[in-house]
Design a protein around this motif. Structure first.
Motif, PDB file in Angstrom:
ATOM      1  N   LEU A 319       0.734  -1.036  -0.116  1.00 40.38           N
ATOM      2  CA  LEU A 319       0.170  -0.138  -0.445  1.00 40.38           C
ATOM      3  C   LEU A 319       0.737   1.175  -0.256  1.00 40.38           C
ATOM      4  CD1 LEU A 319      -2.526  -0.684   3.117  1.00 40.38           C
ATOM      5  CD2 LEU A 319      -3.210  -0.655   0.238  1.00 40.38           C
ATOM      6  N   ILE A 320       1.897   0.978   0.450  1.00 39.83           N
ATOM      7  CA  ILE A 320       3.000   2.049   0.812  1.00 39.83           C
ATOM      8  C   ILE A 320       3.380   2.982  -0.796  1.00 39.83           C
ATOM      9  CG2 ILE A 320       4.740   1.419   0.819  1.00 39.83           C
ATOM     10  CD1 ILE A 320       3.601   4.038   3.052  1.00 39.83           C
ATOM     11  N   LYS A 321       2.779   1.402  -1.503  1.00 36.29           N
ATOM     12  CA  LYS A 321       3.699   2.601  -2.949  1.00 36.29           C
ATOM     13  C   LYS A 321       2.909   2.839  -4.046  1.00 36.29           C
ATOM     14  CE  LYS A 321       6.645  -1.412  -3.257  1.00 36.29           C
ATOM     15  NZ  LYS A 321       6.925  -2.443  -3.476  1.00 36.29           N
ATOM     16  N   ASP A 322       1.496   2.455  -3.800  1.00 36.79           N
ATOM     17  CA  ASP A 322      -0.131   3.606  -3.890  1.00 36.79           C
ATOM     18  C   ASP A 322      -0.724   3.589  -3.006  1.00 36.79           C
ATOM     19  OD1 ASP A 322      -2.077   4.095  -5.812  1.00 36.79           O
ATOM     20  OD2 ASP A 322      -1.884   2.564  -6.833  1.00 36.79           O
ATOM     21  N   THR A 323      -0.709   5.013  -2.697  1.00 35.51           N
ATOM     22  CA  THR A 323      -1.674   4.999  -1.450  1.00 35.51           C
ATOM     23  C   THR A 323      -2.915   5.303  -1.493  1.00 35.51           C
ATOM     24  OG1 THR A 323      -1.150   8.139  -1.666  1.00 35.51           O
ATOM     25  CG2 THR A 323      -0.200   6.105   0.237  1.00 35.51           C
ATOM     26  N   ASP A 324      -3.266   5.640  -2.725  1.00 34.36           N
ATOM     27  CA  ASP A 324      -5.024   5.643  -4.083  1.00 34.36           C
ATOM     28  C   ASP A 324      -5.382   4.534  -3.666  1.00 34.36           C
ATOM     29  OD1 ASP A 324      -4.270   8.265  -4.696  1.00 34.36           O
ATOM     30  OD2 ASP A 324      -3.956   7.699  -6.763  1.00 34.36           O
ATOM     31  N   GLU A 325      -5.148   3.411  -3.398  1.00 37.89           N
ATOM     32  CA  GLU A 325      -5.449   1.761  -2.843  1.00 37.89           C
ATOM     33  C   GLU A 325      -5.716   1.681  -1.355  1.00 37.89           C
ATOM     34  OE1 GLU A 325      -4.330  -1.638  -4.633  1.00 37.89           O
ATOM     35  OE2 GLU A 325      -3.226  -0.452  -6.491  1.00 37.89           O
ATOM     36  N   VAL A 326      -5.032   2.466  -0.207  1.00 39.01           N
ATOM     37  CA  VAL A 326      -5.410   2.885   1.127  1.00 39.01           C
ATOM     38  C   VAL A 326      -6.871   2.490   1.397  1.00 39.01           C
ATOM     39  CG1 VAL A 326      -5.118   3.628   3.123  1.00 39.01           C
ATOM     40  CG2 VAL A 326      -3.940   3.311   1.754  1.00 39.01           C
ATOM     41  N   VAL A 327      -7.910   3.244   1.056  1.00 32.39           N
ATOM     42  CA  VAL A 327      -9.600   2.847   1.197  1.00 32.39           C
ATOM     43  C   VAL A 327     -10.060   2.096   1.232  1.00 32.39           C
ATOM     44  CG1 VAL A 327     -11.635   4.320   1.203  1.00 32.39           C
ATOM     45  CG2 VAL A 327      -9.473   6.086   1.988  1.00 32.39           C
ATOM     46  N   GLY A 328      -9.885   1.338  -0.292  1.00 25.30           N
ATOM     47  CA  GLY A 328     -10.366   0.629  -0.537  1.00 25.30           C
ATOM     48  C   GLY A 328      -9.831  -0.966  -0.182  1.00 25.30           C
ATOM     49  N   PHE A 329      -8.471  -0.949   0.305  1.00 28.41           N
ATOM     50  CA  PHE A 329      -8.205  -2.136   1.063  1.00 28.41           C
ATOM     51  C   PHE A 329      -8.629  -1.843   2.103  1.00 28.41           C
ATOM     52  CE2 PHE A 329      -5.574  -2.768   4.474  1.00 28.41           C
ATOM     53  CZ  PHE A 329      -4.799  -4.403   4.222  1.00 28.41           C
ATOM     54  N   MET A 330      -9.167  -1.318   3.041  1.00 24.30           N
ATOM     55  CA  MET A 330     -10.288  -0.257   4.642  1.00 24.30           C
ATOM     56  C   MET A 330     -11.286  -1.092   4.751  1.00 24.30           C
ATOM     57  SD  MET A 330     -10.665   2.646   6.489  1.00 24.30           S
ATOM     58  CE  MET A 330     -12.021   2.929   5.727  1.00 24.30           C
ATOM     59  N   LEU A 331     -12.172  -1.087   3.624  1.00 22.90           N
ATOM     60  CA  LEU A 331     -13.464  -1.399   3.509  1.00 22.90           C
ATOM     61  C   LEU A 331     -13.383  -3.406   2.531  1.00 22.90           C
ATOM     62  CD1 LEU A 331     -14.616   1.212   0.899  1.00 22.90           C
ATOM     63  CD2 LEU A 331     -15.444   0.750   3.708  1.00 22.90           C
ATOM     64  N   ASP A 332     -12.001  -3.911   2.199  1.00 21.41           N
ATOM     65  CA  ASP A 332     -12.005  -4.937   2.105  1.00 21.41           C
ATOM     66  C   ASP A 332     -11.927  -6.273   3.020  1.00 21.41           C
ATOM     67  OD1 ASP A 332     -12.398  -7.092  -0.093  1.00 21.41           O
ATOM     68  OD2 ASP A 332     -10.268  -7.554  -0.264  1.00 21.41           O
ATOM     69  N   LYS A 333     -10.512  -5.198   3.564  1.00 21.14           N
ATOM     70  CA  LYS A 333     -10.100  -6.172   5.070  1.00 21.14           C
ATOM     71  C   LYS A 333     -11.158  -5.684   6.267  1.00 21.14           C
ATOM     72  CE  LYS A 333      -6.494  -7.190   6.867  1.00 21.14           C
ATOM     73  NZ  LYS A 333      -5.474  -8.165   6.977  1.00 21.14           N
ATOM     74  N   PHE A 334     -12.742  -5.036   6.879  1.00 20.02           N
ATOM     75  CA  PHE A 334     -13.556  -5.038   6.860  1.00 20.02           C
ATOM     76  C   PHE A 334     -14.595  -6.026   7.277  1.00 20.02           C
ATOM     77  CE2 PHE A 334     -16.915  -2.884   9.088  1.00 20.02           C
ATOM     78  CZ  PHE A 334     -16.098  -3.460  11.282  1.00 20.02           C
ATOM     79  N   ASP A 335     -14.850  -6.533   5.333  1.00 23.65           N
ATOM     80  CA  ASP A 335     -15.252  -7.589   4.769  1.00 23.65           C
ATOM     81  C   ASP A 335     -16.379  -7.254   5.563  1.00 23.65           C
ATOM     82  OD1 ASP A 335     -15.780  -8.977   3.770  1.00 23.65           O
ATOM     83  OD2 ASP A 335     -15.489 -10.997   5.070  1.00 23.65           O
ATOM     84  N   ASN A 336     -17.417  -6.110   5.610  1.00 24.56           N
ATOM     85  CA  ASN A 336     -19.120  -6.107   6.437  1.00 24.56           C
ATOM     86  C   ASN A 336     -19.802  -5.691   4.883  1.00 24.56           C
ATOM     87  OD1 ASN A 336     -21.084  -4.736   7.180  1.00 24.56           O
ATOM     88  ND2 ASN A 336     -21.109  -5.554   9.295  1.00 24.56           N
ATOM     89  N   LYS A 337     -20.956  -6.134   4.624  1.00 24.08           N
ATOM     90  CA  LYS A 337     -21.132  -5.849   2.776  1.00 24.08           C
ATOM     91  C   LYS A 337     -22.169  -4.254   3.346  1.00 24.08           C
ATOM     92  CE  LYS A 337     -21.163 -10.418   1.762  1.00 24.08           C
ATOM     93  NZ  LYS A 337     -20.087 -11.231   2.235  1.00 24.08           N
ATOM     94  N   LEU A 338     -22.952  -4.689   4.239  1.00 23.47           N
ATOM     95  CA  LEU A 338     -23.212  -3.545   4.600  1.00 23.47           C
ATOM     96  C   LEU A 338     -22.500  -2.376   4.332  1.00 23.47           C
ATOM     97  CD1 LEU A 338     -25.837  -1.942   4.659  1.00 23.47           C
ATOM     98  CD2 LEU A 338     -26.179  -2.632   6.640  1.00 23.47           C
ATOM     99  N   VAL A 339     -21.586  -1.779   5.693  1.00 17.62           N
ATOM    100  CA  VAL A 339     -20.341  -0.619   5.591  1.00 17.62           C
ATOM    101  C   VAL A 339     -20.416  -1.043   4.068  1.00 17.62           C
ATOM    102  CG1 VAL A 339     -18.597   0.136   6.391  1.00 17.62           C
ATOM    103  CG2 VAL A 339     -20.054  -1.106   8.369  1.00 17.62           C
ATOM    104  N   SER A 340     -19.666  -1.329   3.420  1.00 16.25           N
ATOM    105  CA  SER A 340     -18.958  -0.957   2.603  1.00 16.25           C
ATOM    106  C   SER A 340     -20.014  -1.128   1.145  1.00 16.25           C
ATOM    107  CB  SER A 340     -18.233  -2.953   1.196  1.00 16.25           C
ATOM    108  OG  SER A 340     -17.119  -3.380   2.598  1.00 16.25           O
ATOM    109  N   GLY A 341     -20.970  -1.363   1.249  1.00 20.44           N
ATOM    110  CA  GLY A 341     -21.978  -0.950   0.257  1.00 20.44           C
ATOM    111  C   GLY A 341     -22.368   0.458   0.466  1.00 20.44           C
TER     112      GLY A 341
END
Length: 508
Positions: A319-341
């Motif tokens: 992630l440190i190489k492409d910080t534009d992907e951090v928020v997407g990673f956070m949502l994917d890692k948290f793995d809650n469908k409603l929150v992600s939606g």
């Protein structure tokens, strides 16, 4: 079927939100097409609460919710200072520019920022200033729109596994559709709804790392002595929570000024002042817009630093190489469908609100401020041609989004620097300085553009130690000085007294 079962909540919420935006655009289609004033500035009849939310949502775009939030993954909580700088300029914009711009543009019957320059400075150079400012808009917004589309496409890839090129196409095509249909009406009303969504999503996203880590104490302990590495391969240790350890304050100030000053110079923000329906609405927006923006910025500007508490050393190294992907990673890692939606809908809102505002600005700039000036056309042709050019420009943006020139923060900050240095002196001078001249406005625009481009591409990244000195700093200083000096030296070119009475009111 397996894909739908995994993502159905996020897909349904996103589709519901998108259909809502398209409906608003279609609903205002007939009203917007009744005349140029309706399509371009919504007949100056929009309530203050709508303008306030619209200004907030278009200011806090994907640049904020994805680019800026992700950047703190690299620079730590120090990056949150960006929010204070940004909020300060929001206050300045509404207190210093808003009331006067609404007053003057209504008296001059101005529909765009370039035609404000034309009508305000009223001289043999006025048409040239109008065309020049329109060309600057077309140049700077290209960078900005690519950054916004890039951020939204990354989120769709991370959360919904949608290929980058398809995600970029979707965000651009949907926004282009409802903007073309309803003009400024659909832009402002969808922006207001998007603002409500974005405000809630900012708070929700801030809570995710704390929930994941099991509370405030656990998360802060995790990030205060992390073993994750910087881009240079050095352990961060306490850098995430220590001011100025991972990034210089000069760099924070430069990016903060470039992004924050967009609010006092960028056409997509300034055009909001044209559409306020009365003085009472203006007062409401002057108070509440900085509140909406400030709270949201506090929530998202340091978000990336907190995501270190959710990432392994290997994930952080990626992630440190492409910080534009951090928020997407956070949502994917948290793995809650409603929150992600909910969050994906909010991130879509952040991107679409800014894209819609910019799409209509570039359409009006090309058709009314370049084409119509060079070769006057019937008023009945202005709106159809504006729509066609908006569609063409969106295709161009999509093609460039497939091969972006830089990261989200740098793309949008450069666009902001161009607008601030090129436009603010002429805008401020037009609103406050009766002795400001057409020659001062034109030379300051040229100097602002030239210094921005030259500093960025010839000096900033080619001279050791200058990387943190953002182009906004020298460009704005030189542009402002140019406006003052040239206007004072060309006082005889200022408009006559009768015209100034129209611009500033009966008392001089």
């Amino acid at each position: 079927m397996a894909y739908f079962q995994e993502h159905y909540v996020t897909l349904l919420l996103t589709i519901f939100y998108v259909l809502g935006c398209l409906y608003i655009g279609w609903y205002f289609k007939k009203k917007a097409n009744q005349g140029v004033e309706g399509y371009y500035v919504a007949k100056r009849e929009i309530p203050g609460w709508v303008i306030s939310l619209a200004f907030f949502s278009t200011s806090a775009s994907t640049n904020t919710y994805i680019g800026q939030a992700g950047k703190s993954f690299e620079y730590g909580l120090s990056w949150a200072w960006m929010g204070f700088i940004w909020t300060f300029f929001c206050i300045i914009s509404w207190q210093l520019l808003g009331p006067r711009m609404r007053f003057q543009t209504a008296r001059l019957k101005s529909f765009t920022i370039p035609d404000y320059f034309h009508l305000r400075y009223k001289s043999t150079l006025a048409k040239s200033i109008r065309v020049l400012s329109a060309l600057i808009i077309l140049f700077a917004t290209l960078w900005y729109m690519v950054g916004i589309a890039k951020g939204c496409a990354h989120v769709l890839t991370s959360v919904l596994d949608i290929p980058y090129e398809y995600g970029a196409f979707a965000i651009i095509a949907i926004t282009c559709a409802y903007t073309i249909w309803g003009g400024m009406y659909s832009v402002l009303w969808t922006d207001a709804i998007q603002g409500i969504i974005m405000f809630g999503v900012a708070i929700l996203m801030l809570a995710i790392p704390f929930f994941y880590a099991g509370g405030v104490d656990n998360l802060m302990e995790s990030i205060s002595q992390t073993n994750h590495l910087t881009k240079k391969g050095i352990p961060m240790k306490s850098g995430l929570v220590t001011f100025g350890e991972l990034v210089s304050f000069l760099y924070i100030l430069g990016i903060g000024l470039a992004v924050g000053m967009k609010q006092i110079s960028e056409p997509k923000n300034l055009i909001r002042f044209y559409s306020v329906n009365n003085a009472k609405s203006m007062r409401f927006a002057m108070i509440w817009t900085p509140v909406f923006l400030g709270i949201s910025l506090v929530c998202v500007m340091g978000l990336g630093a907190l995501v270190h508490g959710m990432a392994s050393a290997e994930e952080a190294a990626y992630l440190i190489k492409d910080t534009d992907e951090v928020v997407g990673f956070m949502l994917d890692k948290f793995d809650n469908k409603l929150v992600s939606g909910i969050c994906v809908a909010g991130l879509f809102a952040a991107g679409m609100s800014s894209l819609a505002s910019v799409i209509i600005i570039i359409g009006t700039a090309f058709v009314k401020d370049i084409w119509h000036v060079v070769k006057p056309m019937k008023e009945t042709k202005i709106i159809p041609r504006t729509k066609w050019f908006m569609g063409f420009y969106c295709v161009l943006v999509y093609l460039l989004t497939l091969f972006p020139m830089a990261g989200i923060v740098e793309l949008t900050a450069f666009a902001g620097a161009v607008f601030a240095a090129s436009f603010f002196p002429a805008i401020f001078g037009g609103l406050y300085l009766k002795w400001g001249t057409d020659l001062g406005a034109m030379t300051s625009m040229i100097m602002g553009m030239v210094v921005n481009v030259v500093w960025r591409f010839a000096f900033r990244f080619n001279i050791e130690g200058w990387e943190d000195i953002h182009e906004i700093i020298p460009a704005f200083a030189i542009s402002m000085l140019t406006y003052i000096v040239v206007s004072l030296l060309s006082k005889k070119r200022k408009p006559d007294g009768e015209h100034l009475k129209v611009v500033f009111g009966s008392s001089l």
